[in-house]
Design a protein around this motif. Sequence first.
Motif, PDB file in Angstrom:
ATOM      1  N   MET A 272       0.810  -1.218   0.000  1.00 58.75           N
ATOM      2  CA  MET A 272       0.000   0.000   0.000  1.00 58.75           C
ATOM      3  C   MET A 272       0.841   1.266   0.000  1.00 58.75           C
ATOM      4  O   MET A 272       0.310   2.365  -0.101  1.00 58.75           O
ATOM      5  CB  MET A 272      -0.952   0.016   1.196  1.00 58.75           C
ATOM      6  N   GLY A 273       2.164   1.134   0.124  1.00 64.28           N
ATOM      7  CA  GLY A 273       2.990   2.331   0.133  1.00 64.28           C
ATOM      8  C   GLY A 273       4.438   2.003   0.390  1.00 64.28           C
ATOM      9  O   GLY A 273       4.853   0.841   0.354  1.00 64.28           O
ATOM     10  N   ASP A 274       5.183   3.047   0.671  1.00 64.52           N
ATOM     11  CA  ASP A 274       6.604   2.913   0.965  1.00 64.52           C
ATOM     12  C   ASP A 274       7.008   4.030   1.917  1.00 64.52           C
ATOM     13  O   ASP A 274       6.323   5.052   2.027  1.00 64.52           O
ATOM     14  CB  ASP A 274       7.433   2.987  -0.322  1.00 64.52           C
ATOM     15  N   MET A 275       8.095   3.813   2.598  1.00 63.85           N
ATOM     16  CA  MET A 275       8.590   4.822   3.526  1.00 63.85           C
ATOM     17  C   MET A 275      10.065   4.559   3.742  1.00 63.85           C
ATOM     18  O   MET A 275      10.505   3.410   3.737  1.00 63.85           O
ATOM     19  CB  MET A 275       7.832   4.745   4.854  1.00 63.85           C
ATOM     20  N   GLY A 276      10.821   5.621   3.922  1.00 65.15           N
ATOM     21  CA  GLY A 276      12.235   5.428   4.187  1.00 65.15           C
ATOM     22  C   GLY A 276      12.966   6.726   4.419  1.00 65.15           C
ATOM     23  O   GLY A 276      12.381   7.807   4.456  1.00 65.15           O
ATOM     24  N   PHE A 277      14.272   6.577   4.588  1.00 72.29           N
ATOM     25  CA  PHE A 277      15.167   7.701   4.842  1.00 72.29           C
ATOM     26  C   PHE A 277      16.247   7.762   3.776  1.00 72.29           C
ATOM     27  O   PHE A 277      16.595   6.756   3.161  1.00 72.29           O
ATOM     28  CB  PHE A 277      15.905   7.519   6.176  1.00 72.29           C
ATOM     29  N   ARG A 278      16.798   8.937   3.644  1.00 76.63           N
ATOM     30  CA  ARG A 278      18.044   9.096   2.897  1.00 76.63           C
ATOM     31  C   ARG A 278      18.913  10.062   3.682  1.00 76.63           C
ATOM     32  O   ARG A 278      18.417  10.853   4.487  1.00 76.63           O
ATOM     33  CB  ARG A 278      17.813   9.610   1.478  1.00 76.63           C
ATOM     34  N   VAL A 279      20.213   9.960   3.459  1.00 72.88           N
ATOM     35  CA  VAL A 279      21.132  10.898   4.081  1.00 72.88           C
ATOM     36  C   VAL A 279      20.826  12.258   3.492  1.00 72.88           C
ATOM     37  O   VAL A 279      20.699  12.407   2.273  1.00 72.88           O
ATOM     38  CB  VAL A 279      22.602  10.502   3.826  1.00 72.88           C
ATOM     39  N   ARG A 280      20.662  13.245   4.333  1.00 73.71           N
ATOM     40  CA  ARG A 280      20.258  14.574   3.883  1.00 73.71           C
ATOM     41  C   ARG A 280      21.471  15.394   3.456  1.00 73.71           C
ATOM     42  O   ARG A 280      22.284  15.767   4.300  1.00 73.71           O
ATOM     43  CB  ARG A 280      19.516  15.297   5.005  1.00 73.71           C
TER      44      ARG A 280
ATOM     45  N   GLU B  47      21.928  13.486  10.003  1.00 71.58           N
ATOM     46  CA  GLU B  47      20.519  13.768   9.729  1.00 71.58           C
ATOM     47  C   GLU B  47      19.992  12.806   8.673  1.00 71.58           C
ATOM     48  O   GLU B  47      20.699  12.460   7.734  1.00 71.58           O
ATOM     49  CB  GLU B  47      20.340  15.192   9.194  1.00 71.58           C
ATOM     50  N   LEU B  48      18.752  12.411   8.838  1.00 74.53           N
ATOM     51  CA  LEU B  48      18.065  11.586   7.847  1.00 74.53           C
ATOM     52  C   LEU B  48      16.851  12.338   7.347  1.00 74.53           C
ATOM     53  O   LEU B  48      16.164  13.008   8.120  1.00 74.53           O
ATOM     54  CB  LEU B  48      17.613  10.258   8.460  1.00 74.53           C
ATOM     55  N   GLU B  49      16.575  12.225   6.054  1.00 76.87           N
ATOM     56  CA  GLU B  49      15.392  12.848   5.468  1.00 76.87           C
ATOM     57  C   GLU B  49      14.334  11.780   5.231  1.00 76.87           C
ATOM     58  O   GLU B  49      14.585  10.768   4.584  1.00 76.87           O
ATOM     59  CB  GLU B  49      15.737  13.544   4.161  1.00 76.87           C
ATOM     60  N   LEU B  50      13.144  12.014   5.762  1.00 76.79           N
ATOM     61  CA  LEU B  50      12.028  11.086   5.673  1.00 76.79           C
ATOM     62  C   LEU B  50      11.234  11.311   4.388  1.00 76.79           C
ATOM     63  O   LEU B  50      10.962  12.447   4.018  1.00 76.79           O
ATOM     64  CB  LEU B  50      11.099  11.286   6.878  1.00 76.79           C
ATOM     65  N   GLY B  51      10.856  10.227   3.753  1.00 74.13           N
ATOM     66  CA  GLY B  51       9.980  10.297   2.594  1.00 74.13           C
ATOM     67  C   GLY B  51       9.019   9.121   2.623  1.00 74.13           C
ATOM     68  O   GLY B  51       9.332   8.072   3.181  1.00 74.13           O
ATOM     69  N   TYR B  52       7.844   9.302   2.044  1.00 68.88           N
ATOM     70  CA  TYR B  52       6.854   8.230   2.039  1.00 68.88           C
ATOM     71  C   TYR B  52       5.783   8.490   1.003  1.00 68.88           C
ATOM     72  O   TYR B  52       5.614   9.595   0.517  1.00 68.88           O
ATOM     73  CB  TYR B  52       6.206   8.064   3.417  1.00 68.88           C
ATOM     74  N   SER B  53       5.050   7.427   0.691  1.00 69.19           N
ATOM     75  CA  SER B  53       3.860   7.550  -0.150  1.00 69.19           C
ATOM     76  C   SER B  53       2.896   6.439   0.234  1.00 69.19           C
ATOM     77  O   SER B  53       3.321   5.368   0.664  1.00 69.19           O
ATOM     78  CB  SER B  53       4.210   7.480  -1.638  1.00 69.19           C
ATOM     79  N   ILE B  54       1.615   6.719   0.085  1.00 66.71           N
ATOM     80  CA  ILE B  54       0.553   5.758   0.381  1.00 66.71           C
ATOM     81  C   ILE B  54      -0.399   5.754  -0.812  1.00 66.71           C
ATOM     82  O   ILE B  54      -0.796   6.815  -1.298  1.00 66.71           O
ATOM     83  CB  ILE B  54      -0.224   6.133   1.664  1.00 66.71           C
ATOM     84  N   ALA B  55      -0.775   4.558  -1.264  1.00 69.15           N
ATOM     85  CA  ALA B  55      -1.717   4.440  -2.385  1.00 69.15           C
ATOM     86  C   ALA B  55      -3.048   5.090  -2.006  1.00 69.15           C
ATOM     87  O   ALA B  55      -3.467   5.040  -0.849  1.00 69.15           O
ATOM     88  CB  ALA B  55      -1.920   2.974  -2.744  1.00 69.15           C
TER      89      ALA B  55
ATOM     90  N   GLN C 246      19.384   5.260  15.575  1.00 63.30           N
ATOM     91  CA  GLN C 246      20.501   4.785  14.768  1.00 63.30           C
ATOM     92  C   GLN C 246      21.783   5.505  15.182  1.00 63.30           C
ATOM     93  O   GLN C 246      21.764   6.699  15.487  1.00 63.30           O
ATOM     94  CB  GLN C 246      20.225   4.986  13.281  1.00 63.30           C
ATOM     95  N   PRO C 247      22.902   4.775  15.209  1.00 56.23           N
ATOM     96  CA  PRO C 247      24.171   5.386  15.637  1.00 56.23           C
ATOM     97  C   PRO C 247      24.505   6.642  14.824  1.00 56.23           C
ATOM     98  O   PRO C 247      24.450   6.631  13.601  1.00 56.23           O
ATOM     99  CB  PRO C 247      25.194   4.284  15.363  1.00 56.23           C
ATOM    100  N   GLY C 248      24.802   7.711  15.526  1.00 59.13           N
ATOM    101  CA  GLY C 248      25.234   8.949  14.891  1.00 59.13           C
ATOM    102  C   GLY C 248      24.121   9.836  14.370  1.00 59.13           C
ATOM    103  O   GLY C 248      24.391  10.934  13.883  1.00 59.13           O
ATOM    104  N   ILE C 249      22.877   9.411  14.440  1.00 59.07           N
ATOM    105  CA  ILE C 249      21.758  10.210  13.924  1.00 59.07           C
ATOM    106  C   ILE C 249      21.196  11.071  15.048  1.00 59.07           C
ATOM    107  O   ILE C 249      20.842  10.564  16.110  1.00 59.07           O
ATOM    108  CB  ILE C 249      20.649   9.315  13.315  1.00 59.07           C
ATOM    109  N   ILE C 250      21.122  12.385  14.796  1.00 59.75           N
ATOM    110  CA  ILE C 250      20.601  13.293  15.821  1.00 59.75           C
ATOM    111  C   ILE C 250      19.329  14.010  15.376  1.00 59.75           C
ATOM    112  O   ILE C 250      18.651  14.623  16.193  1.00 59.75           O
ATOM    113  CB  ILE C 250      21.653  14.344  16.243  1.00 59.75           C
ATOM    114  N   LYS C 251      18.992  13.911  14.090  1.00 59.19           N
ATOM    115  CA  LYS C 251      17.851  14.674  13.599  1.00 59.19           C
ATOM    116  C   LYS C 251      17.207  13.977  12.412  1.00 59.19           C
ATOM    117  O   LYS C 251      17.893  13.406  11.567  1.00 59.19           O
ATOM    118  CB  LYS C 251      18.323  16.062  13.169  1.00 59.19           C
ATOM    119  N   ILE C 252      15.872  14.067  12.361  1.00 60.16           N
ATOM    120  CA  ILE C 252      15.093  13.619  11.204  1.00 60.16           C
ATOM    121  C   ILE C 252      14.469  14.874  10.604  1.00 60.16           C
ATOM    122  O   ILE C 252      13.926  15.709  11.337  1.00 60.16           O
ATOM    123  CB  ILE C 252      13.968  12.641  11.602  1.00 60.16           C
TER     124      ILE C 252
END
Length: 146
Positions: free
Chosen positions: A61-69, A75-83, A106-112
């Motif tokens: 029904m969708g997807d969700m995840g992070f990428r290095v910003r 920092e990780l950047e959040l992205g997602y989609s839902i049908a 997650q080790p070393g991550i301080i912000k989303i």
Amino acid sequence: MQAAITDQLELAKITPYKVADGYPSEEYKEIIPYKIKRYSEYHCENEWEGIIIHNESQTIMGDMGFRVRHEIEDELELGYSIAPDFQGFGFATEMAQAIVGWGLKQPGIIKIVANCDASNMASVRVLEKAGLKQVKENNNKIHWTT
């Protein structure tokens, strides 16, 4: 991801799940080649991306995840989609809350961080409920952070 670019039938062939109508969206199909390229360069991101399965119907029904910003490694950047047929039931909120909590552990991550169109009230609510705060708005985009 390559199967998702092709069509829903191709995606359904390689998974044990049905595929929701409208997944992936045309917008998501456009960014999949970029994501495939990123995954070859940033192997850690393979672990930070996934499809969302509706348990009862066994449907993607969708997807969700992070990428290095912007290559800011804490920092990780959040992205997602839902049908479309699965929007409005709280699934994105449930996943966003879970993945933001997981990401911050997650080790070393301080912000989303995330961004969405200012007119996309559904995403505004999802990001608020996931614990992100609006930090600025420009060019009809709202920028968020934990």
